[in-house]
Design a protein around this motif. Structure first.
Motif, short mmCIF file in Angstrom:
data_model
loop_
_atom_site.label_atom_id
_atom_site.label_comp_id
_atom_site.label_asym_id
_atom_site.label_seq_id
_atom_site.Cartn_x
_atom_site.Cartn_y
_atom_site.Cartn_z
N PRO A 1 -9.15 2.61 4.45
CA PRO A 1 -8.54 2.66 5.78
C PRO A 1 -7.07 2.21 5.77
CG PRO A 1 -10.73 1.72 5.94
CD PRO A 1 -10.43 1.88 4.47
N GLU A 2 -6.76 1.23 4.96
CA GLU A 2 -5.38 0.75 4.88
C GLU A 2 -4.44 1.81 4.35
OE1 GLU A 2 -8.06 -0.95 3.68
OE2 GLU A 2 -8.13 -2.49 5.23
N GLY B 1 -3.26 -2.58 8.69
CA GLY B 1 -1.94 -2.77 8.09
C GLY B 1 -0.94 -2.93 9.22
N THR B 2 0.11 -2.15 9.18
CA THR B 2 1.12 -2.21 10.25
C THR B 2 0.96 -1.07 11.26
OG1 THR B 2 2.68 -0.94 8.92
CG2 THR B 2 2.80 -3.35 8.74
N THR B 3 -0.06 -0.25 11.10
CA THR B 3 -0.27 0.89 11.99
C THR B 3 -1.27 0.54 13.08
OG1 THR B 3 0.15 2.37 10.11
CG2 THR B 3 -0.89 3.34 12.05
N ALA B 4 -0.88 0.78 14.33
CA ALA B 4 -1.78 0.55 15.46
C ALA B 4 -2.72 1.74 15.60
CB ALA B 4 -0.97 0.36 16.74
N VAL B 5 -4.02 1.45 15.72
CA VAL B 5 -5.07 2.47 15.79
C VAL B 5 -6.04 2.05 16.88
CG1 VAL B 5 -6.91 3.59 14.46
CG2 VAL B 5 -4.85 2.85 13.30
N THR B 6 -6.62 3.02 17.58
CA THR B 6 -7.65 2.65 18.56
C THR B 6 -8.83 2.02 17.82
OG1 THR B 6 -8.52 4.92 18.54
CG2 THR B 6 -7.03 4.34 20.34
N SER B 7 -9.48 1.08 18.49
CA SER B 7 -10.62 0.38 17.90
C SER B 7 -11.76 1.36 17.64
CB SER B 7 -11.11 -0.71 18.85
OG SER B 7 -11.66 -0.11 20.02
N ALA B 8 -12.75 0.93 16.88
CA ALA B 8 -13.89 1.79 16.57
C ALA B 8 -14.60 2.25 17.85
CB ALA B 8 -14.86 1.07 15.64
N VAL B 9 -14.78 1.33 18.80
CA VAL B 9 -15.47 1.70 20.05
C VAL B 9 -14.63 2.68 20.86
CG1 VAL B 9 -16.36 0.82 22.25
CG2 VAL B 9 -16.78 -0.44 20.14
N ARG B 10 -13.34 2.40 21.02
CA ARG B 10 -12.47 3.32 21.78
C ARG B 10 -12.41 4.68 21.09
NH1 ARG B 10 -8.25 3.40 25.84
NH2 ARG B 10 -7.58 5.58 25.81
N THR B 11 -12.34 4.70 19.77
CA THR B 11 -12.31 5.97 19.04
C THR B 11 -13.60 6.73 19.28
OG1 THR B 11 -10.84 5.01 17.37
CG2 THR B 11 -12.02 7.02 16.76
N ALA B 12 -14.75 6.06 19.23
CA ALA B 12 -16.04 6.71 19.49
C ALA B 12 -16.08 7.32 20.88
CB ALA B 12 -17.18 5.71 19.31
N ALA C 1 -0.42 6.02 5.36
CA ALA C 1 0.05 7.41 5.32
C ALA C 1 0.48 7.85 6.72
CB ALA C 1 -1.05 8.33 4.79
N LEU C 2 -0.29 7.50 7.74
CA LEU C 2 0.11 7.83 9.11
C LEU C 2 1.32 7.02 9.54
CD1 LEU C 2 -3.29 8.18 10.99
CD2 LEU C 2 -1.75 9.98 10.21
N GLY C 3 1.40 5.79 9.07
CA GLY C 3 2.53 4.93 9.42
C GLY C 3 3.87 5.49 8.96
N LEU C 4 3.85 6.40 7.99
CA LEU C 4 5.09 7.02 7.55
C LEU C 4 5.64 8.02 8.57
CD1 LEU C 4 4.17 7.69 3.81
CD2 LEU C 4 5.62 5.87 4.72
N ILE C 5 4.78 8.54 9.44
CA ILE C 5 5.25 9.53 10.42
C ILE C 5 5.07 9.09 11.87
CG2 ILE C 5 4.98 11.52 8.90
CD1 ILE C 5 2.36 12.12 10.33
N VAL C 6 4.23 8.10 12.12
CA VAL C 6 4.00 7.62 13.48
C VAL C 6 4.95 6.45 13.74
CG1 VAL C 6 2.32 6.55 15.04
CG2 VAL C 6 1.59 8.36 13.48
N PRO C 7 5.77 6.54 14.80
CA PRO C 7 6.71 5.44 15.08
C PRO C 7 5.98 4.12 15.35
CG PRO C 7 7.22 7.39 16.40
CD PRO C 7 5.90 7.65 15.73
N ARG C 8 6.62 3.03 15.01
CA ARG C 8 6.04 1.70 15.22
C ARG C 8 5.81 1.48 16.72
NH1 ARG C 8 5.27 -2.48 11.97
NH2 ARG C 8 6.62 -2.01 10.25
N GLY C 9 4.65 0.90 17.04
CA GLY C 9 4.30 0.63 18.44
C GLY C 9 3.48 1.72 19.09
N VAL C 10 3.44 2.89 18.46
CA VAL C 10 2.65 4.00 18.97
C VAL C 10 1.25 3.87 18.38
CG1 VAL C 10 2.44 6.52 18.95
CG2 VAL C 10 4.66 5.47 19.28
N LEU D 1 0.80 -1.22 0.00
CA LEU D 1 0.00 0.00 0.00
C LEU D 1 0.84 1.27 0.00
CD1 LEU D 1 -2.78 -1.00 2.53
CD2 LEU D 1 -2.98 -0.75 0.07
N THR D 2 1.94 1.28 0.74
CA THR D 2 2.74 2.50 0.81
C THR D 2 3.37 2.86 -0.53
OG1 THR D 2 4.60 1.22 1.63
CG2 THR D 2 3.24 2.34 3.27
N SER D 3 3.40 1.94 -1.48
CA SER D 3 3.96 2.26 -2.80
C SER D 3 3.10 3.29 -3.52
CB SER D 3 4.11 1.01 -3.65
OG SER D 3 2.84 0.45 -3.92
N PHE D 4 1.82 3.45 -3.11
CA PHE D 4 0.98 4.47 -3.71
C PHE D 4 1.25 5.86 -3.15
CE2 PHE D 4 -1.91 0.80 -4.44
CZ PHE D 4 -1.95 0.88 -5.81
#
Length: 189
Positions: free
Chosen positions: A41-42, A109-120, A47-56, A2-5
């Motif tokens: 979403p991927e 993908g490889t980016t950690a994100v809060t779940s839909a419920v936690r985000t809500a 796109a965020l994975g390019l600037i957000v460190p892994r594990g964050v 995906l990041t190739s785009f």
């Protein structure tokens, strides 16, 4: 991959801006994407994975953007679990230390994100103004998780250590009223 785009790292800035003016590319976060590639979403997470460190973990409005319910934020807020060493990122990235239960984090993908419920719940808790757009976003996120606002309100009322719990309960009541006014049937399991 995906990041190739995502084009920022492979194209001179001047050419990228010219392509944007010509309508060949569009912004996706701080990156750019050819206009004929759909935003998913991927791709938003990549796109965020390019600037957000892994594990964050991406949270708040940025997570809502990844989930597809809000536009891209100008500032990305992310949480750093205690087990991850402190790190720095671009000025548009705010990293705070936070503890997440396992079910509050998902990987897109490889980016950690809060779940839909936690985000809500974060949107209901952290935003100073709770307008129709945010109420709709919260309703959409809960619906995608298969939870109606009344059930979410019941779960939140049982939590004792949640900051701004009463505010969240009031806002979930507003979300439930919005869903009822729009004639949407409650989500059932």
């Amino acid at each position: 991959m995906l990041t190739s785009f995502l084009l920022d790292s492979r194209m001179p800035r001047a050419e990228l801006m010219a392509a944007r003016i010509d309508g060949d590319v569009r912004s996706i976060g701080s990156s750019h994407l050819p206009t004929d590639v759909p935003s998913t979403p991927e791709l938003r997470a990549a796109a965020l994975g390019l600037i957000v460190p892994r594990g964050v973990v991406v949270e708040g409005r940025a997570a809502a953007w990844v989930h597809g319910v809000l536009p891209a934020p100008s500032c990305i807020v992310a949480g750093r679990p205690v087990s991850i060493r402190p790190t720095r990122g671009p000025s548009s990235l705010v990293i705070r230390q936070v503890t997440y239960p396992d079910d509050d984090v998902t990987h897109v993908g490889t980016t950690a994100v809060t779940s839909a419920v936690r985000t809500a719940l974060d949107l209901a808790r952290q935003e100073s103004a709770f307008d129709l757009r945010l109420a709709t976003s919260v309703a959409t996120l809960l619906s995608r998780a298969g939870i109606d606002p009344a059930r979410a309100r019941t779960a939140v009322s049982g939590r004792t250590g949640m900051p701004y719990r009463l505010l969240v309960l009031d806002r979930l009541t507003a979300v439930e009223r919005l869903a009822r006014d729009l004639g949407q049937p409650p989500v059932t399991r």
